[in-house]
Design a protein around this motif. Structure first.
Motif, short mmCIF file in Angstrom:
data_model
loop_
_atom_site.label_atom_id
_atom_site.label_comp_id
_atom_site.label_asym_id
_atom_site.label_seq_id
_atom_site.Cartn_x
_atom_site.Cartn_y
_atom_site.Cartn_z
N THR A 34 -0.24 12.29 -2.29
CA THR A 34 0.73 11.25 -2.77
C THR A 34 1.79 11.07 -2.30
O THR A 34 2.70 12.08 -2.17
CB THR A 34 0.49 11.36 -4.45
N LYS A 35 1.98 9.82 -1.91
CA LYS A 35 3.57 9.62 -1.33
C LYS A 35 4.10 8.48 -2.26
O LYS A 35 3.41 7.34 -2.62
CB LYS A 35 3.37 9.12 0.04
N GLN A 36 5.18 8.37 -2.46
CA GLN A 36 5.81 7.61 -3.51
C GLN A 36 6.82 6.62 -2.71
O GLN A 36 7.54 7.20 -1.74
CB GLN A 36 6.46 8.05 -4.59
N PHE A 37 6.92 5.26 -3.00
CA PHE A 37 7.94 4.38 -2.26
C PHE A 37 8.40 3.49 -3.34
O PHE A 37 7.77 3.42 -4.38
CB PHE A 37 6.87 3.41 -1.48
N THR A 38 9.72 2.96 -2.96
CA THR A 38 10.43 1.97 -3.76
C THR A 38 10.55 0.52 -2.61
O THR A 38 10.95 0.92 -1.69
CB THR A 38 11.62 2.43 -4.41
N PHE A 39 10.60 -0.44 -3.64
CA PHE A 39 11.03 -1.70 -3.00
C PHE A 39 11.43 -2.46 -3.94
O PHE A 39 11.07 -2.61 -4.97
CB PHE A 39 9.86 -2.19 -2.16
N GLU A 40 12.40 -3.73 -3.72
CA GLU A 40 12.80 -4.73 -4.59
C GLU A 40 11.94 -6.01 -3.97
O GLU A 40 12.07 -6.19 -2.89
CB GLU A 40 14.23 -4.80 -4.24
N THR A 41 11.51 -6.68 -4.98
CA THR A 41 10.71 -7.87 -4.82
C THR A 41 10.93 -8.97 -6.03
O THR A 41 10.88 -8.31 -6.98
CB THR A 41 9.14 -7.90 -4.62
N LYS A 87 5.07 1.96 4.90
CA LYS A 87 6.16 1.10 5.22
C LYS A 87 6.05 -0.22 6.14
O LYS A 87 6.41 -1.26 5.68
CB LYS A 87 7.10 1.82 5.95
N GLU A 88 5.02 -0.08 7.08
CA GLU A 88 4.96 -1.17 8.06
C GLU A 88 3.85 -2.13 7.24
O GLU A 88 4.32 -3.56 7.33
CB GLU A 88 3.96 -0.72 9.32
N GLU A 89 3.00 -1.85 6.29
CA GLU A 89 2.07 -2.84 5.56
C GLU A 89 2.72 -3.45 4.24
O GLU A 89 2.58 -4.55 4.11
CB GLU A 89 0.79 -2.21 5.49
N ILE A 90 3.51 -2.68 3.67
CA ILE A 90 4.07 -2.98 2.28
C ILE A 90 5.43 -3.06 2.30
O ILE A 90 5.93 -4.12 1.90
CB ILE A 90 3.33 -2.20 1.13
N VAL A 91 6.20 -1.82 2.14
CA VAL A 91 7.52 -1.68 1.95
C VAL A 91 8.23 -2.86 2.96
O VAL A 91 9.17 -3.73 2.58
CB VAL A 91 8.02 -0.40 1.99
N ASP A 92 8.22 -2.81 4.36
CA ASP A 92 8.76 -3.33 4.99
C ASP A 92 8.58 -4.98 5.10
O ASP A 92 9.49 -5.86 5.14
CB ASP A 92 8.68 -3.13 6.90
N VAL A 93 7.49 -5.49 4.23
CA VAL A 93 7.07 -6.74 4.33
C VAL A 93 7.56 -7.13 2.79
O VAL A 93 8.13 -8.24 2.91
CB VAL A 93 5.59 -6.96 4.32
N PHE A 94 7.61 -6.59 1.74
CA PHE A 94 7.96 -6.93 0.43
C PHE A 94 9.16 -6.60 0.18
O PHE A 94 9.74 -7.29 -0.77
CB PHE A 94 6.72 -6.29 -0.65
#
Length: 152
Positions: free
Chosen positions: A7-14, A66-73
């Motif tokens: 499991t890898k965790q990510f954060t982003f603001e949307t 990152k490429e598919e989700i984080v950098d986009v959203f």
């Protein structure tokens, strides 16, 4: 062979708005999302392999997400392209805002379906997406499990 989950965790603001919703979320607002991505596979056993003992390098998984989700959203606003919010979205985009128009109501549930599809396309064949968890607030989250969603 033992199957292991990584499991890898990510954060982003949307930001988003839910058109037709009967509560506060019909208004444009944002979340600090936390995304947990879990994959499953068998650790590499080839003695001369640079990734010996790994199911997948955390860095490789990070690159995909990152490429598919984080950098986009991240720091984008998501709107359903079939709602009146589209006019607002297009105006914001003209002013330089990062806007994403999607074919779905941008709820956590629908975003997870979208994310699962995008991640699945990028994973090596020897690794499967096991689950996703998208936390919208400290007390609210949605989960997607491969076992609940057999692939066609």
């Amino acid at each position: 062979m033992s199957k292991i989950r990584i499991t890898k965790q990510f954060t982003f603001e949307t930001g988003h708005a839910l058109y037709g919703y009967d509560g506060k979320c019909k208004n444009v607002h944002g979340h600090s999302y936390k995304l947990s991505v879990t994959v499953i596979g068998t650790p590499i056993k080839e003695e001369n392999h640079v990734k010996l003992g790994m199911v997948i390098d955390f860095g490789d998984l990070k690159k995909i997400v990152k490429e598919e989700i984080v950098d986009v959203f991240d720091h984008a606003s998501v709107f359903n392209k079939n709602t009146p919010h589209k006019e607002l979205a297009l105006e914001l985009e003209k002013q330089g805002h990062n806007i994403i128009l999607v074919d779905y109501q941008p709820t956590s549930e629908q975003m997870l379906i979208d994310f699962a599809n995008k991640i699945n396309l990028r994973l090596p064949h020897s690794i499967s997406l096991h689950s996703l968890k998208l936390q919208e607030t400290d007390t609210s989250y949605a989960e997607w499990y491969a076992a609940d969603n057999p692939r066609d």
